[in-house]
Design a protein around this motif. Structure first.
Motif: not given
Lengths: 191, 224
Positions: B69, B80, B72-74, B76-78
């Protein structure tokens, strides 16, 4: 910002909706249509432009008052760029909502910004509204006869000369700059 | 809001890893099926497969749920979303441990039921079974702790190497333990002092690792 590759856009929409109770479902459906996306598409099958649009959809449907975007149009083809900018412009029509975005693309900045701030190596070097910038920043194309030397004028930050043709860039343009150049014998071709 | 956000994040991790968990469950069922073939070789092969399935899941889960997580830079999505670093950390800890405990618990129960239902396997095996099932759980806790606390691929790989390379040695000592080895063929499980000491040691190791992880996770104030 990356979405979860193995999941669909619809899954991401449901996930965000479970966190934001005021998720605007009709608006999200409208954005799906406008951006040409399908909720059942898996993220790993989306192109770069589609991923940017999907991410923007997930953000916009929350109806945020302030949207912070980092280079939102970088790497997009002209069509996708146009779609993104059109949607951001639509957001800007609501006076209660603002967008703070960074960009190296001056066309984007000029198209949708109200206020522009220049940052160089982490420091703000200038900040003002777009109209003032457009008024202050000018490029003067000059024809310079042989033997004439262009004077150094305050507000001119760069002069490039190639033979008889010169281009002076002003960051604090004043109408008397043209007459100052013409006074030395140069001819102003355009401003 | 806090509790519901943590619950949402845990559910999200479950949805993302349901295939991985399902595969490990299927592998466990296949292994138990092999054990049921009623030959000594099948019993050994099935048992090894069962533990391999648990060890593989225990090694992969922390990497895919925590490290990837980040990688894969997911995450960063969280970032936000209106989620604090503590909420994120706690959700990760609960989801990672929960996702392992379900198949682990299912396999323990299945193995226990199998020994009880088979007349050709003495019930004395149950003590060994419980002691051995504790090991993949400790190994998983160690790897998960490294992943959760450090959020570093390097440290997680190091913990995986340490954990997975020590199974053989620990099994060797456990099998040689007279309190276990000498009671394998007894008709009822013998919960002698050494066996209880080993099980207590395993439980203490798990409690220590998880307690320390919980403490360190609750002190995180920043995502990065």
């Amino acid at each position: 910002m990356r979405l979860y590759e193995g999941m669909t856009l619809g899954w991401h929409m449901n996930f965000i909706r479970s966190i934001y109770p005021n998720w605007d479902a009709p608006y999200s459906q409208l954005l799906l249509k406008r951006f040409g996306l399908r909720a059942e598409q898996k993220v790993k099958g989306l192109s770069h432009g589609q991923r940017v649009k999907a991410t923007l959809l997930l953000v916009l449907a929350r109806r945020p008052r302030l949207l912070v975007l980092d280079e939102p149009t970088t790497g997009l083809d002209p069509v996708a760029r146009h779609e993104i900018l059109r949607e951001l412009t639509a957001v800007m029509t609501d006076e209660r909502r603002s967008i703070l975005f960074s960009s190296h693309n001056t066309q984007d900045v000029e198209q949708i910004s109200d206020r522009i701030t220049f940052i160089d190596r982490g420091r703000i070097i200038d900040s003002m509204d777009k109209e003032t910038y457009l008024d202050r920043w000018r490029r003067l194309r000059l024809e310079v006869p042989a033997g004439i030397r262009l004077p150094t004028l305050p507000g001119i930050i760069d002069v490039r000369q190639d033979g008889r043709l010169a281009v002076a860039t002003a960051n604090a343009f004043a109408p008397d700059m043209a007459s100052a150049y013409e006074g030395t014998g140069a001819r102003v071709q355009s401003i | 809001m806090s509790g519901s956000v943590i619950r949402t994040l845990i559910l999200k991790d479950w949805q993302l890893h349901r295939t991985q968990i399902s595969f490990s469950m299927v592998a466990g069922v296949v292994a138990l099926g092999v054990v049921q073939l009623r030959s000594e070789t099948a019993f050994m092969v099935g048992t090894v497969w069962l533990f391999v399935a648990l060890i593989v899941l225990g090694s992969m889960l922390p990497v895919s749920n925590v490290i990837n997580e980040r990688k894969k830079q997911s995450a960063v999505f969280l970032m936000s979303l209106p989620i604090s670093a503590v909420q994120y950390g706690m959700a990760k800890m609960v989801s990672t441990i929960g996702m392992f405990l379900i198949p682990w618990g299912a396999m323990v129960i299945a193995g226990w039921t199998l020994v009880l239902s088979r007349h050709d396997i003495p019930n004395g095996f149950i003590t060994l079974m419980f002691v051995l099932f504790g090991l993949p759980l400790i190994g998983f806790c160690l790897i998960a702790a490294a992943a959760l606390v450090s959020e570093s691929e390097g440290w997680t790989i190091a913990a995986t190497i340490v954990s997975n390379s020590s199974y053989g040695l620990i099994w060797y000592f456990i099998i040689r333990e007279p309190a276990i080895n000498g009671t394998l063929k007894s008709s009822a499980p013998v919960w002698s002092a050494p066996v209880l000491a080993i099980l207590g040691g395993e439980a203490a190791a798990i409690a220590l690792i998880l307690g320390l992880t919980f403490y360190l996770q609750s002190r995180k104030r920043e995502f990065i």
